[in-house]
Design a protein around this motif. Structure first.
Motif, PDB file in Angstrom:
ATOM      1  N   GLY A  98       0.946  -1.470  -0.133  1.00  0.00           N
ATOM      2  CA  GLY A  98      -0.165   0.042  -0.037  1.00  0.00           C
ATOM      3  C   GLY A  98       0.906   0.853  -0.051  1.00  0.00           C
ATOM      4  N   ILE A  99       2.135   1.178  -0.643  1.00  0.00           N
ATOM      5  CA  ILE A  99       2.885   2.669  -0.769  1.00  0.00           C
ATOM      6  C   ILE A  99       2.491   3.006  -2.041  1.00  0.00           C
ATOM      7  N   PRO A 100       2.724   4.319  -1.960  1.00  0.00           N
ATOM      8  CA  PRO A 100       1.306   4.710  -3.280  1.00  0.00           C
ATOM      9  C   PRO A 100       3.078   4.726  -4.491  1.00  0.00           C
ATOM     10  N   ALA A 101       3.363   5.293  -5.224  1.00  0.00           N
ATOM     11  CA  ALA A 101       4.438   5.118  -6.460  1.00  0.00           C
ATOM     12  C   ALA A 101       4.118   6.371  -6.831  1.00  0.00           C
ATOM     13  N   ARG A 102       5.029   6.740  -6.763  1.00  0.00           N
ATOM     14  CA  ARG A 102       7.023   7.594  -7.100  1.00  0.00           C
ATOM     15  C   ARG A 102       6.976   8.240  -8.125  1.00  0.00           C
ATOM     16  N   ALA A 103       6.744   9.258  -9.322  1.00  0.00           N
ATOM     17  CA  ALA A 103       7.630   8.969 -10.605  1.00  0.00           C
ATOM     18  C   ALA A 103       9.047   9.019 -10.662  1.00  0.00           C
ATOM     19  N   TYR A 104      10.039   8.430 -10.685  1.00  0.00           N
ATOM     20  CA  TYR A 104      11.469   8.954 -10.356  1.00  0.00           C
ATOM     21  C   TYR A 104      12.269   8.571 -11.776  1.00  0.00           C
TER      22      TYR A 104
END
Length: 366
Positions: A98-104
């Motif tokens: 349940g960890i939000p994705a982050r653009a990288y």
């Protein structure tokens, strides 16, 4: 910006046997590295950049809780196969937790090949995978242990090459000299398919064992590169399944395990003569396997590499699957003249000495 690097590897003994679950090998990590750098991105898509194959770029995004490449045909370029597999496994873990994705942006580079792009056979794919897992784990603050990183990199790898032993991944994860016993990858893949990544991290992995070993103190290891790239998956796939070949392979596995166990004991005891004897034993086992299975392990240049080693009193053998790539020679480190003669013989034969050293161990294995 977060940067992680992972060392390449050399097989010391146990090649081909370690492909079978529960069988043994000894490897060492070397001071050539793959590097993965993760930085925040303002783009909507995750961006993968690589200096491999002249520099390529891949955009990817999460769709329906799954990472997919943003290419016209949905295919992943070969240069990104292992990095994308690592990205996908990490992203699946994030979804499960349940960890939000982050653009990288992920930048990948490798020092595990020649300037013209040819690989030395030091496990570049494994090092890229391990470095990618480590960098993304730090980027998301996952607090991954060394075993977690190994397992995630292994899950990524078997999605591409189900027969991969994982020895190179272990060496790239822990560093130093290690004894490695391969897990049952089919069972691990079933756990992943039915229960997910998080479950696979905590589930038993039958057969798996990794233990640190002391590096030889009285012997120096020299590495020669034949300049002939080889494909380990293709060579391993050449092992036949006839009853005669299966019988021969069973004998090979038994003899190889015994050889690796003696080598491990010699390393732990600092027994230089014992180490050299088992290096020669491991080479003879590969030659016998090559004779029965016709894999092409011993190329003319690898034969020349070994003959040059024996001519100066060194214990020499191919490192890895053979068919090209590298060979090693272990020699009394006080015999400077013999070392120079070995180098001269290799160069004359068309073999390039590589100035490699053992990359220090990270710490205890499990």
């Amino acid at each position: 910006m977060i940067t992680s690097r992972a060392p390449g590897k050399l097989f010391i003994a146990g090649e081909y046997a370690v492909v079978e679950p529960g069988h043994l090998a000894v490897l060492t990590a070397v001071d050539r590295f793959a590097e993965a750098t993760v930085s925040k991105s303002k783009d909507a898509d995750t961006q993968l950049h690589s200096d491999l194959d002249g520099g390529v770029r891949l955009s990817c995004r999460r769709v329906d809780d799954r990472m997919i490449p943003a290419t016209a045909d949905g295919a992943v370029p070969a240069s990104f196969a292992y990095a994308f597999a690592a990205v996908s496994v990490l992203d699946r873990l994030l979804v499960e937790r349940g960890i939000p994705a982050r653009a990288y942006r992920l930048d990948i580079s490798s020092g595990l090949g020649d300037a013209d792009g040819r690989k030395f056979g030091l496990g570049a794919s494994a090092a890229v995978t391990v470095a990618t897992v480590a960098a993304l784990g730090r980027f998301y603050g996952l607090g991954l242990s060394a075993m977690d990183r190994y397992r995630l990199a292994m899950l990524a790898t078997v999605s591409i090459n189900p027969k991969a032993s994982g020895g190179d991944i272990a060496a790239s994860t822990w560093g130093g000299w290690i004894s490695y016993r391969s897990p049952d990858r089919a069972l691990v893949s079933e756990v992943l398919a039915h229960n997910g990544v998080d479950a696979a991290l905590s589930a038993p992995w039958p057969g798996l064992a990794v233990h640190p070993l002391p590096a030889p103190t009285e012997l120096t290891m020299q590495v020669g590169w034949t300049g002939e790239p080889a494909s380990t998956p293709a060579l391993v796939a050449g092992l036949g399944n006839s009853s005669r070949q299966l019988s021969d392979r069973t004998a090979f596995l038994s003899h190889s395990n015994a050889c690796v166990e003696r080598l491990t004991a010699a390393l732990e005891a600092g027994n230089s003569n014992g180490i050299s004897d088992e290096i020669r034993c491991a080479r003879d086992l590969l030659i016998d396997l090559d004779t029965t299975a016709g894999l092409g392990i011993m190329t003319p240049l690898l034969e020349a590499l070994c003959e040059a080693g024996e001519a100066v009193g060194a214990a020499a053998k191919p490192s890895g699957a053979g068919g090209g790539d590298c060979g090693i020679a272990l020699l009394d480190r006080t015999r400077a003249a013999a070392l120079h003669e070995l180098t001269d013989r290799w160069v004359t034969a068309g073999i390039r000495p590589l100035p490699l050293r053992t990359h220090p161990s990270e710490g205890e294995c499990r």
